[in-house]
Design a protein around this motif. Structure first.
Motif, PDB file in Angstrom:
ATOM      1  N   LEU A 206      26.165 -21.123 -28.716  1.00 18.60           N
ATOM      2  CA  LEU A 206      26.578 -20.638 -27.706  1.00 18.60           C
ATOM      3  C   LEU A 206      25.435 -20.036 -26.726  1.00 18.60           C
ATOM      4  CD1 LEU A 206      28.236 -17.459 -29.551  1.00 18.60           C
ATOM      5  CD2 LEU A 206      29.792 -18.797 -27.430  1.00 18.60           C
ATOM      6  N   ILE A 207      23.974 -20.583 -27.180  1.00 15.60           N
ATOM      7  CA  ILE A 207      22.861 -20.365 -26.585  1.00 15.60           C
ATOM      8  C   ILE A 207      22.553 -21.415 -25.856  1.00 15.60           C
ATOM      9  CG2 ILE A 207      20.218 -20.640 -26.396  1.00 15.60           C
ATOM     10  CD1 ILE A 207      20.324 -17.922 -28.091  1.00 15.60           C
TER      11      ILE A 207
ATOM     12  N   THR B  76      25.913 -17.765 -39.194  1.00 18.65           N
ATOM     13  CA  THR B  76      26.006 -16.860 -37.445  1.00 18.65           C
ATOM     14  C   THR B  76      25.247 -17.506 -36.543  1.00 18.65           C
ATOM     15  OG1 THR B  76      27.000 -15.141 -39.200  1.00 18.65           O
ATOM     16  CG2 THR B  76      26.426 -14.476 -37.440  1.00 18.65           C
ATOM     17  N   ASN B  77      23.681 -17.862 -37.486  1.00 19.55           N
ATOM     18  CA  ASN B  77      23.105 -18.351 -36.473  1.00 19.55           C
ATOM     19  C   ASN B  77      22.608 -19.295 -36.063  1.00 19.55           C
ATOM     20  OD1 ASN B  77      20.557 -16.193 -37.660  1.00 19.55           O
ATOM     21  ND2 ASN B  77      20.485 -17.595 -39.458  1.00 19.55           N
ATOM     22  N   TYR B  78      24.180 -20.585 -36.176  1.00 20.55           N
ATOM     23  CA  TYR B  78      23.600 -21.537 -35.766  1.00 20.55           C
ATOM     24  C   TYR B  78      24.893 -21.245 -34.740  1.00 20.55           C
ATOM     25  CZ  TYR B  78      20.166 -24.153 -37.877  1.00 20.55           C
ATOM     26  OH  TYR B  78      19.166 -24.577 -37.610  1.00 20.55           O
ATOM     27  N   VAL B  79      26.187 -20.424 -34.691  1.00 16.90           N
ATOM     28  CA  VAL B  79      27.003 -20.545 -34.162  1.00 16.90           C
ATOM     29  C   VAL B  79      26.295 -20.035 -32.439  1.00 16.90           C
ATOM     30  CG1 VAL B  79      29.280 -18.454 -33.352  1.00 16.90           C
ATOM     31  CG2 VAL B  79      28.744 -19.951 -35.686  1.00 16.90           C
TER      32      VAL B  79
ATOM     33  N   TYR C 218      19.343 -14.671 -24.025  1.00 18.52           N
ATOM     34  CA  TYR C 218      20.433 -15.512 -23.670  1.00 18.52           C
ATOM     35  C   TYR C 218      21.527 -15.076 -23.532  1.00 18.52           C
ATOM     36  CZ  TYR C 218      16.157 -18.799 -23.396  1.00 18.52           C
ATOM     37  OH  TYR C 218      15.309 -19.244 -23.361  1.00 18.52           O
ATOM     38  N   LEU C 219      21.648 -14.114 -23.889  1.00 18.64           N
ATOM     39  CA  LEU C 219      23.326 -13.595 -24.150  1.00 18.64           C
ATOM     40  C   LEU C 219      23.352 -12.553 -24.832  1.00 18.64           C
ATOM     41  CD1 LEU C 219      23.811 -16.060 -27.626  1.00 18.64           C
ATOM     42  CD2 LEU C 219      24.563 -16.460 -25.278  1.00 18.64           C
TER      43      LEU C 219
ATOM     44  N   GLU D 109      25.033 -23.818 -24.786  1.00 17.94           N
ATOM     45  CA  GLU D 109      26.507 -23.797 -24.100  1.00 17.94           C
ATOM     46  C   GLU D 109      25.862 -22.974 -22.305  1.00 17.94           C
ATOM     47  OE1 GLU D 109      30.177 -24.377 -26.286  1.00 17.94           O
ATOM     48  OE2 GLU D 109      30.396 -22.539 -25.562  1.00 17.94           O
ATOM     49  N   ARG D 110      25.330 -22.096 -22.673  1.00 21.78           N
ATOM     50  CA  ARG D 110      24.951 -21.062 -21.574  1.00 21.78           C
ATOM     51  C   ARG D 110      24.044 -21.248 -20.693  1.00 21.78           C
ATOM     52  NH1 ARG D 110      25.102 -15.058 -20.750  1.00 21.78           N
ATOM     53  NH2 ARG D 110      27.285 -15.525 -22.195  1.00 21.78           N
ATOM     54  N   VAL D 111      22.944 -22.170 -21.026  1.00 24.91           N
ATOM     55  CA  VAL D 111      21.626 -22.689 -20.602  1.00 24.91           C
ATOM     56  C   VAL D 111      22.609 -24.292 -20.102  1.00 24.91           C
ATOM     57  CG1 VAL D 111      19.706 -23.622 -21.295  1.00 24.91           C
ATOM     58  CG2 VAL D 111      20.308 -22.148 -22.043  1.00 24.91           C
ATOM     59  N   THR D 112      23.023 -25.064 -20.607  1.00 24.27           N
ATOM     60  CA  THR D 112      23.981 -26.305 -20.071  1.00 24.27           C
ATOM     61  C   THR D 112      24.710 -26.189 -19.394  1.00 24.27           C
ATOM     62  OG1 THR D 112      24.858 -26.430 -21.917  1.00 24.27           O
ATOM     63  CG2 THR D 112      22.846 -27.441 -22.000  1.00 24.27           C
ATOM     64  N   GLN D 113      25.859 -25.131 -19.783  1.00 21.98           N
ATOM     65  CA  GLN D 113      26.860 -24.284 -18.672  1.00 21.98           C
ATOM     66  C   GLN D 113      27.785 -25.717 -19.499  1.00 21.98           C
ATOM     67  OE1 GLN D 113      27.599 -21.987 -16.951  1.00 21.98           O
ATOM     68  NE2 GLN D 113      25.834 -21.535 -17.652  1.00 21.98           N
ATOM     69  N   ARG D 114      27.900 -27.175 -20.071  1.00 20.11           N
ATOM     70  CA  ARG D 114      28.568 -27.531 -20.316  1.00 20.11           C
ATOM     71  C   ARG D 114      29.272 -26.780 -22.395  1.00 20.11           C
ATOM     72  NH1 ARG D 114      31.634 -29.380 -18.075  1.00 20.11           N
ATOM     73  NH2 ARG D 114      32.742 -30.469 -18.795  1.00 20.11           N
TER      74      ARG D 114
END
Length: 373
Positions: free
Chosen positions: A193-194, A186-189, A110-111, A196-201
């Motif tokens: 980000l994942i 760090t895990n939850y940041v 995903y990242l 956001e990448r998936v939803t594009q929002r």
């Protein structure tokens, strides 16, 4: 978040203020409410917190909101720190239920290229391990907030999410992915980000649309970029940076250092309603609910005993018997602890200063146990 208890405890106990508990006329006495007020009184008078707030649903189903301390509004807005992780976990698990995220897929998928260096390898870490805190990734708190003074000095600093991740990756992993449990913001940041990448929002928009608005949490919000003031009625929040030092007012601060691990603002009542709805199955499909509530041992989650950790939520064995679920959070100015039981009891306690000793941390956690028991 930042829940770097080692930094907080190193600061030492700083001040003791008198409690401002309102007396209840004998004719209106409510033993359950009086019990909660006694706990808040102890946190302010004996532990030295500037103020305390609580929202409790008792065995009788009634909700009781209480405060202690000077100028603490009933059900005032507070920064809820790492309770944000539970909101983030709900969003990710909803996306899992929609087939948009695979819990067992790698972070690298995903990242791509983000988690690497110093032995950290996103291709070996799954989304599931991020949410369960078993990734082994170092905590950026330990890099960015290494000294007690940083809690004040960096309170107005803006942190982009990638800056938080990059700071963490300057250190090697604590262990191989899946080998054990260890709390890391760090895990939850990365989970944010994942999403956001998936939803594009933006993750804050997804939390608002998927959780805050459906549950009508009117006093809960995701602060905008650069937004440092609390919007509604609120107590002041404080930090003490050294043993014997005075409380420093950090009510106005930039919560970006928490992002999807700790940025949200809420009230004790809203936070209680959120966890009640979550445990009642109103936010997740059955498969994802089961995944969230499947735990691994997490003895270091709190200095009190009998904790295990699911996906963004913790399981606690109450001293009076029975099981409760919740999380908790720390950020400049505020600490919050909360638990909900399957039989309808719920308690949220917030204090308006970060603890400066393990005893203070324990007393806040114990006050929640006492409210439920």
């Amino acid at each position: 978040m930042p829940t770097n208890t080692r930094v907080l405890v190193a600061a030492g106990v700083s001040a003791v203020l008198a409690a401002g508990v309102v007396a209840v006329p004998p004719a209106l006495a409510d033993p359950a409410r009086d019990g909660v007020r006694t706990q808040l009184d102890h946190l302010v008078r004996d532990d030295g917190f500037p103020g305390a707030l609580a929202s409790v649903r008792g065995r009788d189903g009634r909700v009781r909101d209480s405060t202690a301390g000077d100028k603490v509004p009933v059900n005032g807005q507070v920064r809820i720190g790492s309770n944000t992780k539970t909101f983030t976990a709900v969003v990710v698990l909803q996306l899992v239920g929609e087939g948009k995220i695979d819990l067992e897929q790698s972070v690298e998928h995903y990242l791509p290229g983000i988690v690497h260096g110093n032995g950290n390898d996103g291709s070996r870490i799954t989304v599931h391990q991020l949410l369960q805190q078993t990734s082994g990734l170092p905590d950026y708190d330990d890099v960015l907030f290494a000294r007690p003074d940083d809690l004040v000095a960096l309170s107005h600093a803006y942190f982009e999410p990638r800056r938080l991740v990059d700071a963490a990756l300057t250190k090697p992993p604590s262990f191989a992915p899946g080998a054990k449990w260890e709390y890391s913001n760090t895990n939850y940041v990365l989970a944010g980000l994942i999403a956001e990448r998936v939803t594009q929002r933006p993750i804050g928009e997804e939390i608002t649309r998927r959780v805050i608005e459906p549950l009508r949490l009117r006093d809960t919000y995701w602060p905008g970029v650069g937004e440092q003031r609390l919007r509604g009625r609120h107590p002041q929040g404080y930090v003490a940076v050294a043993p014997g030092a005075p409380w420093v007012d950090v009510t106005e601060m930039d919560p970006s250092l928490g992002w999807s691990a700790g940025q949200l603002v809420s009230t004790p009542s809203d936070l209680r309603a959120f966890f009640e709805a979550l445990l009642a199955g109103r936010l997740l499909r059955p498969a994802q609910q089961q995944a969230m509530l499947t735990t691994v041992p997490a003895a270091d989650f709190e200095p009190t005993e009998h904790w295990s950790y699911g996906l963004g939520i913790a399981r606690h064995e109450l001293p009076c018997g029975g099981i409760a679920w919740g999380h908790g959070g720390d950020i400049q100015g505020f600490e919050t602890r909360n638990l909900v039981t399957t039989d309808g009891r719920a308690a949220v306690v917030a204090v308006t200063g970060l603890p400066t000793s393990l005893d203070m941390v324990k007393d806040v956690a114990n006050s929640v146990d006492a409210a439920l028991c």
